[in-house]
Design an enzyme around this catalytic site. Structure first.
Site, PDB file in Angstrom:
ATOM      1  N   ALA A  15       0.830  -1.132  -0.074  1.00 15.75           N
ATOM      2  CA  ALA A  15      -0.099   0.110  -0.013  1.00 15.75           C
ATOM      3  C   ALA A  15       0.844   1.057  -0.030  1.00 15.75           C
ATOM      4  CB  ALA A  15      -0.963   0.143   1.460  1.00 15.75           C
ATOM      5  N   ALA A  47       2.152   1.736  -3.468  1.00 15.72           N
ATOM      6  CA  ALA A  47       1.096   2.201  -4.163  1.00 15.72           C
ATOM      7  C   ALA A  47       0.782   3.751  -4.214  1.00 15.72           C
ATOM      8  CB  ALA A  47      -0.138   1.348  -4.235  1.00 15.72           C
ATOM      9  N   GLU A  48       0.833   4.178  -2.746  1.00 13.84           N
ATOM     10  CA  GLU A  48       0.497   5.470  -2.757  1.00 13.84           C
ATOM     11  C   GLU A  48       1.752   6.337  -3.216  1.00 13.84           C
ATOM     12  OE1 GLU A  48      -1.560   8.437   0.398  1.00 13.84           O
ATOM     13  OE2 GLU A  48      -1.869   6.581   0.847  1.00 13.84           O
ATOM     14  N   THR A  49       2.753   5.819  -2.963  1.00 17.27           N
ATOM     15  CA  THR A  49       3.849   6.627  -3.422  1.00 17.27           C
ATOM     16  C   THR A  49       3.855   6.874  -4.942  1.00 17.27           C
ATOM     17  OG1 THR A  49       5.322   5.749  -1.606  1.00 17.27           O
ATOM     18  CG2 THR A  49       6.465   6.632  -3.468  1.00 17.27           C
ATOM     19  N   SER A  87       1.032   9.280  -5.974  1.00 14.56           N
ATOM     20  CA  SER A  87       1.060  10.706  -5.500  1.00 14.56           C
ATOM     21  C   SER A  87       2.364  11.395  -6.292  1.00 14.56           C
ATOM     22  CB  SER A  87       1.761  10.451  -3.979  1.00 14.56           C
ATOM     23  OG  SER A  87       0.598  10.311  -3.254  1.00 14.56           O
TER      24      SER A  87
END
Length: 135
Positions: free
Chosen positions: A55, A58-60, A63
């Site tokens: 997760a 993925a967010e990195t 973003s």
């Protein structure tokens, strides 16, 4: 940042969660971002890649891509993340690839696929970022 930004010109990750997890950016553009992350050091107590590590990857990726899309003087902040974990791995390096799903003026959404070294899908995530004025 331009629409295609070399990973080397991205902001420093020194002292961040990305550094702690060993995430290495390979490619960053508004439409696509790619990074790798070692499994070692990012496992849960049973020795499997931690779902939270996937997760974070993925967010990195979403973003970073959304920030490129937002453009100068703007920033991207994650407002929704979901992840489905299909399988896991105990060793090696995983690769995450974010692909744009929607690039709007106030929101950007990405699908992120995390794969093992053999190309097996470990996780599919979706991230939505709000694009705001940077301070």
């Amino acid at each position: 940042m331009s629409d295609t930004t070399p990973a080397a010109s991205a902001p420093s990750i020194e002292g961040t969660l990305l550094e702690r997890m060993g995430i290495e950016l390979v490619e960053v553009s508004a439409r696509r971002a790619v990074a790798t992350m070692p499994v070692e050091g990012n496992t849960q107590p049973y020795g499997l890649l931690h779902g939270g590590a996937s997760a974070v990857l993925a967010e990195t990726l979403g973003s970073y891509a959304a920030t490129v899309h937002a453009g100068p003087g703007r920033a991207a902040v994650g407002i929704e993340l979901n992840a489905t974990h299909h399988r896991s791995t105990r060793s090696g390096v995983v690769t995450g690839t974010a692909e744009a799903v929607h690039l709007g003026s106030s929101l950007a959404s990405y699908q992120v696929v995390v794969e093992d070294a053999d190309g097996r899908r470990l996780c599919t995530a979706r991230l939505t970022c709000m694009l705001i004025d940077a301070r």
